[in-house]
Design a protein around this motif. Structure first.
Motif, PDB file in Angstrom:
ATOM      1  N   PHE A   3       0.718  -1.317   0.056  1.00 36.11           N
ATOM      2  CA  PHE A   3       0.219  -0.086  -0.204  1.00 36.11           C
ATOM      3  C   PHE A   3       1.028   1.301   0.010  1.00 36.11           C
ATOM      4  CE2 PHE A   3       1.011  -1.764   4.485  1.00 36.11           C
ATOM      5  CZ  PHE A   3       1.599  -0.832   4.812  1.00 36.11           C
ATOM      6  N   THR A   4       0.444   2.154  -0.182  1.00 33.70           N
ATOM      7  CA  THR A   4       0.591   3.271   0.073  1.00 33.70           C
ATOM      8  C   THR A   4       1.512   3.977   1.424  1.00 33.70           C
ATOM      9  OG1 THR A   4       0.401   3.780  -2.285  1.00 33.70           O
ATOM     10  CG2 THR A   4       1.178   5.971  -0.368  1.00 33.70           C
ATOM     11  N   LEU A   5       2.916   4.101   1.792  1.00 29.89           N
ATOM     12  CA  LEU A   5       3.138   4.560   3.273  1.00 29.89           C
ATOM     13  C   LEU A   5       2.235   5.803   3.919  1.00 29.89           C
ATOM     14  CD1 LEU A   5       5.317   2.768   4.432  1.00 29.89           C
ATOM     15  CD2 LEU A   5       6.532   4.223   4.064  1.00 29.89           C
ATOM     16  N   PRO A   6       1.568   5.619   4.846  1.00 25.89           N
ATOM     17  CA  PRO A   6       1.146   6.554   5.221  1.00 25.89           C
ATOM     18  C   PRO A   6       1.700   7.038   5.933  1.00 25.89           C
ATOM     19  CG  PRO A   6       0.143   4.364   6.313  1.00 25.89           C
ATOM     20  CD  PRO A   6       1.392   3.699   5.339  1.00 25.89           C
ATOM     21  N   ILE A   7       1.458   8.791   6.310  1.00 27.78           N
ATOM     22  CA  ILE A   7       2.592   9.621   7.048  1.00 27.78           C
ATOM     23  C   ILE A   7       2.532   8.928   8.766  1.00 27.78           C
ATOM     24  CG2 ILE A   7       2.200  12.209   7.689  1.00 27.78           C
ATOM     25  CD1 ILE A   7       2.507  11.906   4.652  1.00 27.78           C
ATOM     26  N   LYS A 110       6.887  -1.675  -3.379  1.00 30.88           N
ATOM     27  CA  LYS A 110       5.936  -2.650  -3.446  1.00 30.88           C
ATOM     28  C   LYS A 110       6.176  -2.446  -1.501  1.00 30.88           C
ATOM     29  CE  LYS A 110       4.963  -6.135  -6.468  1.00 30.88           C
ATOM     30  NZ  LYS A 110       5.410  -7.188  -6.823  1.00 30.88           N
ATOM     31  N   ALA A 111       6.846  -1.883  -1.033  1.00 30.78           N
ATOM     32  CA  ALA A 111       6.418  -1.261   0.441  1.00 30.78           C
ATOM     33  C   ALA A 111       6.816  -0.546   0.870  1.00 30.78           C
ATOM     34  CB  ALA A 111       8.263  -2.001   1.254  1.00 30.78           C
ATOM     35  N   TYR A 112       6.722   0.612   0.048  1.00 27.94           N
ATOM     36  CA  TYR A 112       6.863   2.083  -0.163  1.00 27.94           C
ATOM     37  C   TYR A 112       5.645   2.662  -0.615  1.00 27.94           C
ATOM     38  CZ  TYR A 112      11.171   3.500   1.757  1.00 27.94           C
ATOM     39  OH  TYR A 112      12.613   2.766   2.674  1.00 27.94           O
ATOM     40  N   GLY A 113       5.206   1.029  -1.520  1.00 27.28           N
ATOM     41  CA  GLY A 113       3.790   2.074  -2.404  1.00 27.28           C
ATOM     42  C   GLY A 113       4.196   3.680  -3.170  1.00 27.28           C
ATOM     43  N   GLY A 114       5.569   2.918  -3.811  1.00 26.64           N
ATOM     44  CA  GLY A 114       5.699   3.912  -4.982  1.00 26.64           C
ATOM     45  C   GLY A 114       4.871   3.545  -5.863  1.00 26.64           C
ATOM     46  N   LEU A 115       4.059   5.059  -6.196  1.00 30.81           N
ATOM     47  CA  LEU A 115       3.468   4.860  -7.798  1.00 30.81           C
ATOM     48  C   LEU A 115       3.846   5.149  -8.722  1.00 30.81           C
ATOM     49  CD1 LEU A 115       0.187   6.358  -5.846  1.00 30.81           C
ATOM     50  CD2 LEU A 115       0.998   4.112  -6.242  1.00 30.81           C
ATOM     51  N   LYS A 116       4.533   6.355  -9.202  1.00 33.98           N
ATOM     52  CA  LYS A 116       4.346   7.277 -10.543  1.00 33.98           C
ATOM     53  C   LYS A 116       6.185   7.315 -10.855  1.00 33.98           C
ATOM     54  CE  LYS A 116       0.697   8.680 -11.465  1.00 33.98           C
ATOM     55  NZ  LYS A 116      -0.159   7.856 -12.399  1.00 33.98           N
ATOM     56  N   ASP A 124      12.152  12.012   8.803  1.00 39.79           N
ATOM     57  CA  ASP A 124      12.803  12.645   9.584  1.00 39.79           C
ATOM     58  C   ASP A 124      13.661  12.072  10.353  1.00 39.79           C
ATOM     59  OD1 ASP A 124      11.795  11.127  11.176  1.00 39.79           O
ATOM     60  OD2 ASP A 124      10.016  12.194  12.001  1.00 39.79           O
ATOM     61  N   GLU A 125      13.979  12.436  11.394  1.00 37.39           N
ATOM     62  CA  GLU A 125      15.825  11.468  12.113  1.00 37.39           C
ATOM     63  C   GLU A 125      15.301  10.667  12.814  1.00 37.39           C
ATOM     64  OE1 GLU A 125      13.710  14.970  15.090  1.00 37.39           O
ATOM     65  OE2 GLU A 125      13.863  14.695  12.445  1.00 37.39           O
ATOM     66  N   ASN A 126      14.434  10.297  12.352  1.00 40.68           N
ATOM     67  CA  ASN A 126      13.829   9.185  13.249  1.00 40.68           C
ATOM     68  C   ASN A 126      12.914   7.970  12.276  1.00 40.68           C
ATOM     69  OD1 ASN A 126      14.039   9.786  16.173  1.00 40.68           O
ATOM     70  ND2 ASN A 126      11.678  10.931  16.409  1.00 40.68           N
ATOM     71  N   ARG A 127      13.937   8.733  10.835  1.00 46.71           N
ATOM     72  CA  ARG A 127      12.925   7.952   9.928  1.00 46.71           C
ATOM     73  C   ARG A 127      11.445   7.305   9.863  1.00 46.71           C
ATOM     74  NH1 ARG A 127      17.435   9.875   8.584  1.00 46.71           N
ATOM     75  NH2 ARG A 127      19.122   9.365   7.533  1.00 46.71           N
ATOM     76  N   LYS A 128      10.801   8.592  10.337  1.00 47.30           N
ATOM     77  CA  LYS A 128       9.276   8.603  10.355  1.00 47.30           C
ATOM     78  C   LYS A 128       8.886   9.623   9.203  1.00 47.30           C
ATOM     79  CE  LYS A 128       8.618   6.175  13.809  1.00 47.30           C
ATOM     80  NZ  LYS A 128       7.914   5.290  13.723  1.00 47.30           N
ATOM     81  N   LEU A 129       8.011   9.268   8.626  1.00 48.66           N
ATOM     82  CA  LEU A 129       7.694   9.419   7.013  1.00 48.66           C
ATOM     83  C   LEU A 129       6.250  10.907   7.379  1.00 48.66           C
ATOM     84  CD1 LEU A 129       7.492   9.497   4.003  1.00 48.66           C
ATOM     85  CD2 LEU A 129       5.179   8.312   3.994  1.00 48.66           C
TER      86      LEU A 129
END
Length: 193
Positions: A3-7, A110-116, A124-129
């Motif tokens: 899926f597209t990775l949620p914020i 697929k893990a990130y949900g890259g579409l285009k 960020d610094e904690n590797r949160k989207l």
């Protein structure tokens, strides 16, 4: 299927070969405070049209602790121009200031949900989207763009400000999937494209 990775999500790890003959994972960027993962390729006119402005963004934020990795997940079976050998040639011709990695299995996309291509994910610094979507509003002719969302997000992030807009529609060519996934799109994709 993914899926597209949620914020707010943690960055999925990967282990990918790059054009500099090294393998890269998330830990390869541990010295950088922030990380931009973006899905790109060799042939897409939206990628080619926006490369120059992405180069400027990298130059602007490199000294502010932002690392960049471009990932090519396109099928070389349907698009031979996106093979690893062509990636190496393209990097030699353009000397892009980012890591350019090959996701032949398409697992990272697929893990990130890259579409285009291009599709940007900012961590960020904690590797949160904190942001996912387009770089500019006119990637095919990026110098004519009126909005640069990637620059805005990185300015807000590096200055410790709240991200004003965390989600935009990625603009570009669809990721080219292999075999039975040839027409795959994440369930949330209809909300994004």
């Amino acid at each position: 299927m993914s899926f597209t990775l949620p914020i707010g999500s943690s960055a999925p790890d990967f282990n990918l070969p790059a054009t500099d003959q090294k393998d890269y994972s998330l830990s390869s960027f541990s010295d950088s405070k922030y990380l931009v993962v973006f899905f790109t390729c060799n042939h897409c006119p939206f990628v080619i049209g926006s490369d120059a402005i992405t180069v400027k963004t990298v130059a602007q934020f490199k000294d502010k602790g932002v690392a960049f990795i471009g990932i090519n997940s396109n099928s070389q079976n349907t698009h031979p121009a996106d093979s690893f050998d062509h990636m190496v040639e393209r990097m030699k011709e353009n000397d892009f200031p980012w890591v350019y990695a090959r996701d032949k299995s398409q697992d990272a996309a697929k893990a990130y949900g890259g579409l285009k291509t291009p599709h940007f994910f900012v961590f960020d610094e904690n590797r949160k989207l904190v942001y996912t979507g387009r770089g500019v509003d006119n990637p095919r002719n990026a110098l004519e763009s009126e909005v640069n969302d990637l620059d805005r997000v990185l300015e807000e992030l590096t200055e410790g400000k709240e991200i004003s807009i965390a989600l935009t529609n990625p603009i570009g060519c669809n990721v080219k999937w292999d075999g039975e996934d040839a027409h795959w799109m994440p369930p949330e994709a209809c909300d994004l494209v």
